[in-house]
Design an enzyme around this catalytic site. Structure first.
Site, PDB file in Angstrom:
ATOM      1  N   ILE A 148       0.850  -1.200   0.000  1.00 50.32           N
ATOM      2  CA  ILE A 148       0.000   0.000   0.000  1.00 50.32           C
ATOM      3  C   ILE A 148       0.889   1.255   0.000  1.00 50.32           C
ATOM      4  O   ILE A 148       0.634   2.219  -0.710  1.00 50.32           O
ATOM      5  CB  ILE A 148      -0.925   0.008   1.242  1.00 50.32           C
ATOM      6  CG1 ILE A 148      -1.958  -1.111   1.109  1.00 50.32           C
ATOM      7  CG2 ILE A 148      -1.610   1.364   1.400  1.00 50.32           C
ATOM      8  CD1 ILE A 148      -2.870  -1.263   2.312  1.00 50.32           C
ATOM      9  N   PRO A 190       7.306 -16.428  -9.089  1.00 43.95           N
ATOM     10  CA  PRO A 190       7.244 -15.175  -8.305  1.00 43.95           C
ATOM     11  C   PRO A 190       7.500 -13.947  -9.178  1.00 43.95           C
ATOM     12  O   PRO A 190       6.855 -12.902  -8.985  1.00 43.95           O
ATOM     13  CB  PRO A 190       8.360 -15.345  -7.262  1.00 43.95           C
ATOM     14  CG  PRO A 190       8.578 -16.820  -7.158  1.00 43.95           C
ATOM     15  CD  PRO A 190       8.280 -17.383  -8.526  1.00 43.95           C
ATOM     16  N   GLN A 192       6.775 -13.682 -12.400  1.00 44.93           N
ATOM     17  CA  GLN A 192       5.560 -13.477 -13.204  1.00 44.93           C
ATOM     18  C   GLN A 192       4.494 -12.749 -12.400  1.00 44.93           C
ATOM     19  O   GLN A 192       3.860 -11.801 -12.878  1.00 44.93           O
ATOM     20  CB  GLN A 192       4.997 -14.824 -13.663  1.00 44.93           C
ATOM     21  CG  GLN A 192       5.898 -15.600 -14.619  1.00 44.93           C
ATOM     22  CD  GLN A 192       5.295 -16.964 -14.939  1.00 44.93           C
ATOM     23  OE1 GLN A 192       4.088 -17.105 -15.093  1.00 44.93           O
ATOM     24  NE2 GLN A 192       6.131 -17.984 -15.019  1.00 44.93           N
ATOM     25  N   GLY A 352      27.669   6.226  17.553  1.00 44.08           N
ATOM     26  CA  GLY A 352      26.512   5.612  18.189  1.00 44.08           C
ATOM     27  C   GLY A 352      25.837   6.564  19.151  1.00 44.08           C
ATOM     28  O   GLY A 352      26.353   7.641  19.457  1.00 44.08           O
ATOM     29  N   CYS A 379      33.415   9.637  15.837  1.00 44.50           N
ATOM     30  CA  CYS A 379      32.310  10.294  16.519  1.00 44.50           C
ATOM     31  C   CYS A 379      32.197   9.828  17.970  1.00 44.50           C
ATOM     32  O   CYS A 379      32.999  10.244  18.795  1.00 44.50           O
ATOM     33  CB  CYS A 379      31.024  10.108  15.727  1.00 44.50           C
ATOM     34  SG  CYS A 379      29.839  11.418  16.032  1.00 44.50           S
ATOM     35  N   GLU A 403      26.194  12.857  28.062  1.00 48.13           N
ATOM     36  CA  GLU A 403      25.134  12.083  27.391  1.00 48.13           C
ATOM     37  C   GLU A 403      24.795  10.839  28.220  1.00 48.13           C
ATOM     38  O   GLU A 403      23.650  10.412  28.256  1.00 48.13           O
ATOM     39  CB  GLU A 403      25.592  11.673  25.979  1.00 48.13           C
ATOM     40  CG  GLU A 403      24.556  10.864  25.204  1.00 48.13           C
ATOM     41  CD  GLU A 403      24.983  10.477  23.774  1.00 48.13           C
ATOM     42  OE1 GLU A 403      26.134  10.735  23.381  1.00 48.13           O
ATOM     43  OE2 GLU A 403      24.144   9.888  23.073  1.00 48.13           O
ATOM     44  N   ARG A 460      25.653  15.742  18.741  1.00 42.42           N
ATOM     45  CA  ARG A 460      25.105  16.740  19.661  1.00 42.42           C
ATOM     46  C   ARG A 460      26.128  17.101  20.735  1.00 42.42           C
ATOM     47  O   ARG A 460      26.048  18.116  21.369  1.00 42.42           O
ATOM     48  CB  ARG A 460      23.874  16.188  20.392  1.00 42.42           C
ATOM     49  CG  ARG A 460      22.644  16.138  19.568  1.00 42.42           C
ATOM     50  CD  ARG A 460      21.350  16.136  20.391  1.00 42.42           C
ATOM     51  NE  ARG A 460      20.266  16.325  19.453  1.00 42.42           N
ATOM     52  CZ  ARG A 460      19.725  15.328  18.749  1.00 42.42           C
ATOM     53  NH1 ARG A 460      20.121  14.086  18.945  1.00 42.42           N
ATOM     54  NH2 ARG A 460      18.781  15.568  17.873  1.00 42.42           N
ATOM     55  N   HIS A 505      32.826  11.892  10.437  1.00 35.08           N
ATOM     56  CA  HIS A 505      32.697  10.526   9.904  1.00 35.08           C
ATOM     57  C   HIS A 505      33.405  10.422   8.550  1.00 35.08           C
ATOM     58  O   HIS A 505      32.782  10.683   7.515  1.00 35.08           O
ATOM     59  CB  HIS A 505      31.217  10.197   9.680  1.00 35.08           C
ATOM     60  CG  HIS A 505      30.408  10.098  10.938  1.00 35.08           C
ATOM     61  ND1 HIS A 505      30.104   8.898  11.523  1.00 35.08           N
ATOM     62  CD2 HIS A 505      29.843  11.059  11.711  1.00 35.08           C
ATOM     63  CE1 HIS A 505      29.376   9.120  12.618  1.00 35.08           C
ATOM     64  NE2 HIS A 505      29.200  10.421  12.744  1.00 35.08           N
ATOM     65  N   GLU A 507      34.058   7.875   6.915  1.00 36.46           N
ATOM     66  CA  GLU A 507      33.522   6.758   6.106  1.00 36.46           C
ATOM     67  C   GLU A 507      32.531   7.237   5.043  1.00 36.46           C
ATOM     68  O   GLU A 507      32.370   6.599   4.008  1.00 36.46           O
ATOM     69  CB  GLU A 507      32.884   5.683   7.001  1.00 36.46           C
ATOM     70  CG  GLU A 507      31.578   6.046   7.717  1.00 36.46           C
ATOM     71  CD  GLU A 507      31.764   6.797   9.032  1.00 36.46           C
ATOM     72  OE1 GLU A 507      32.852   7.374   9.250  1.00 36.46           O
ATOM     73  OE2 GLU A 507      30.808   6.805   9.842  1.00 36.46           O
TER      74      GLU A 507
END
Ligand code: GLN
Length: 531
Positions: A148, A190, A192, A352, A379, A403, A460, A505, A507
């Site tokens: 949907i 599948p 088809q 993370g 990070c 944190e 943050r 980062h 990466e």
């Protein structure tokens, strides 16, 4: 403007993103200008508020867009920089329509999915295509045909194909052709059924990319061609590949690029894939191995760290070595100790959020620091390298990030000043590319070969500048900083063979032919460490 629309059938996870990226790369190799858009049929406005367990890593763009990881594949394959507008979600489309309705733009009208939402989707697609100034725009529709959720998007691209002319739109449908172990015969049913679903919404595919464990023979392809009403040249077999980077070559060999260009009357030169082929040769043939532990908290879904895994492949190709990742769940270090890291040649602590597994990461960092094992932090890994050093070298007992411990006596990592008072969670972190200035005599400066680089951020919290003099005096140096000198961006441990962490980062900007310098540094150091 020409469009290549990629849809998916049968089930998710068939590599639509890699198919899209590969088609794009093949067109680019013919000298065409291409860009790509990902459509995600969920109500989130962007991927930033989602846990990586939902859809894998949240990829960060140059402009700070927090997007689906497929945009990372597009950037890596096409070697382009995309913007937040290249990721369209249901949430974004509906929000735009609802805001217009409140503003009175549809005054007097009944606002409906068709035409208002579908018009908005088409507007979003065509405005990205136009501003990218390209020959071909690839549009990948997430989800599976029949859901949907994806209906408004399929309807929008169906309308788009009429508006731009069918000759300017090419539909690729990716499906699965299972081979049942007992019969050993490839099953096309599948595929088809899935094409039937697609045709029910008014879309006839021009090509079918059929995923299967093995290459599909001509007979099977003929059968799919017949039942799905797609010319045989459009039926492409995509067997499981040794590397995702081989897929463009696999599609090319079967003539998909020629067929697509012919069908859309696109003119291009000879394909220039020399560098790409030699890159693929290097990743698939290097036998030499280094093992790097990735100490994270989402390791049960490896897609959560996709950009690191790819960055290691890029770095490995340059260093001519295969990088094997040892997946370590950081809470397992808390339960079973650092022994589970034994024998690795390098350790990566990635980014993370949240406090689960934090102490395990600190233990891994201490193990790398004391054992002189090559280490890279990213990070959260950068922040925790600071915490570890503060606790165990400076003797600041209970040092932490606010944190995880808002009452810590030594808040060596603290909330960014501009984050105070920020309450909304969507797109409110310090995000995207910021300039980083690297000191002349640092390892980072050597690795980048430049004193000024742009790298992508998503955080943050930050290393608390108040503690820098103490940390540096004891040997933890911060030779990378934001251009205004206020944010710490890189740390290096004096006297350690390789101990580098970054608030940013690296990466996200690693590319097959230009690996992330810090990942490359880790892989090279791991090779030396292994001996
Ligand atoms: N949770 C930390 C912060 O918000 C680190 C973020 C990250 O690793 N991406 O600063």
């Amino acid at each position: 403007m020409k469009y290549v629309i990629v849809t998916g059938g049968v089930l998710s996870g068939l590599g639509k993103g890699i198919t899209t990226s590969s088609i794009g790369l093949n067109l680019k190799a013919r000298g065409l200008k291409v860009t790509a858009i990902k459509i995600d049929p969920y109500l989130n406005c962007d991927a930033g508020t989602m846990n990586p367990f939902q859809h894998g890593e949240v990829f960060v763009l140059e402009d700070g867009g927090e997007v689906d990881l497929d945009l990372g594949n597009y950037e890596r394959f096409l070697d382009v920089e995309l913007t937040i507008d290249h990721n369209i979600t249901t949430g974004k489309a509906y929000l735009a329509v609802i805001e217009k309705e409140r503003h009175g733009d549809y005054l007097g009208g009944t606002v409906q999915i068709i035409p208002h939402v579908t018009d908005e989707i088409k507007r979003m697609i065509t405005s990205v295509a136009e501003s990218a100034n390209v020959d071909v725009t690839l549009v990948e529709i997430g989800g599976t045909v029949g859901d949907i959720e994806s209906m408004p998007f399929l309807e929008a691209v169906r309308q788009l194909s009429i508006e731009v002319g069918k000759e300017n739109c090419f539909f690729v449908h990716t499906t699965l052709v299972p081979i049942l172990p007992v019969v050993g015969e490839p099953k096309t049913k599948p595929t088809q059924h899935s094409v039937k679903e697609l045709r029910a919404v008014g879309i006839q595919p021009d090509a079918i990319v059929a995923r299967a464990p093995l290459p599909l023979g001509k007979e099977v392809r003929q059968k799919i061609s017949l039942f799905c009403d797609v010319p045989l040249e459009g039926i492409v077999s995509a067997p499981d590949a040794g590397s995702i980077y081989e897929v463009p070559l696999i599609l090319n060999r079967q003539g998909l690029t020629d067929y697509l260009m012919h069908r859309m009357a696109l003119k291009g030169g000879e394909a220039d894939m020399k560098e790409w082929k030699s890159f693929v040769d290097r990743i698939t043939s290097s036998r030499d191995l280094v093992e790097i532990a990735l100490v994270g908290k989402y390791t049960h879904l490896q897609d959560s760290y996709m950009s690191h895994v790819e960055a290691f492949k890029h770095a490995g190709a340059r260093a001519n070595v295969k990088v094997k990742v040892r997946w370590i769940e950081s809470v397992d270090i808390e339960k079973r100790g650092v022994d589970i890291l034994e024998g690795v040649h390098g350790i990566l602590v990635p980014g993370g959020f949240g406090d689960r597994g934090i102490e395990g990461k600190v233990m891994a960092i201490q193990y790398a620091r004391e054992g002189e094992i090559p280490f890279q932090g990213v990070c959260l890994g950068f922040q925790l390298a600071t915490v570890e050093f503060a606790r165990h070298v400076l003797g600041l007992e209970g040092a932490n990030s606010t944190e995880f411990d808002p009452k810590t006596p030594y808040p060596v990592v603290d909330l960014l000043p501009e984050q105070r008072g920020v309450e909304d969670m969507g797109a409110t972190m310090r995000l995207g590319a910021h300039e980083v200035v690297l000191k002349p005599d640092s390892k980072a400066r050597d690795l980048y070969g430049s004193g000024r680089v742009y790298e992508r951020h998503r955080h943050r919290y930050e290393v608390n500048p108040a503690f820098i003099p103490k940390l540096e005096a004891a040997g933890l140096l911060y030779p990378g900083m934001s251009a205004d000198g206020r944010r710490m961006d890189v740390l290096e441990l004096d006297g350690h063979p390789y101990f580098i962490a970054s608030q940013f980062h690296p990466e996200f900007k690693s590319r097959p032919l230009s690996p992330s310098p810090i990942h490359y540094g880790l892989v090279s150091a791991a090779l030396k460490f292994r001996g």
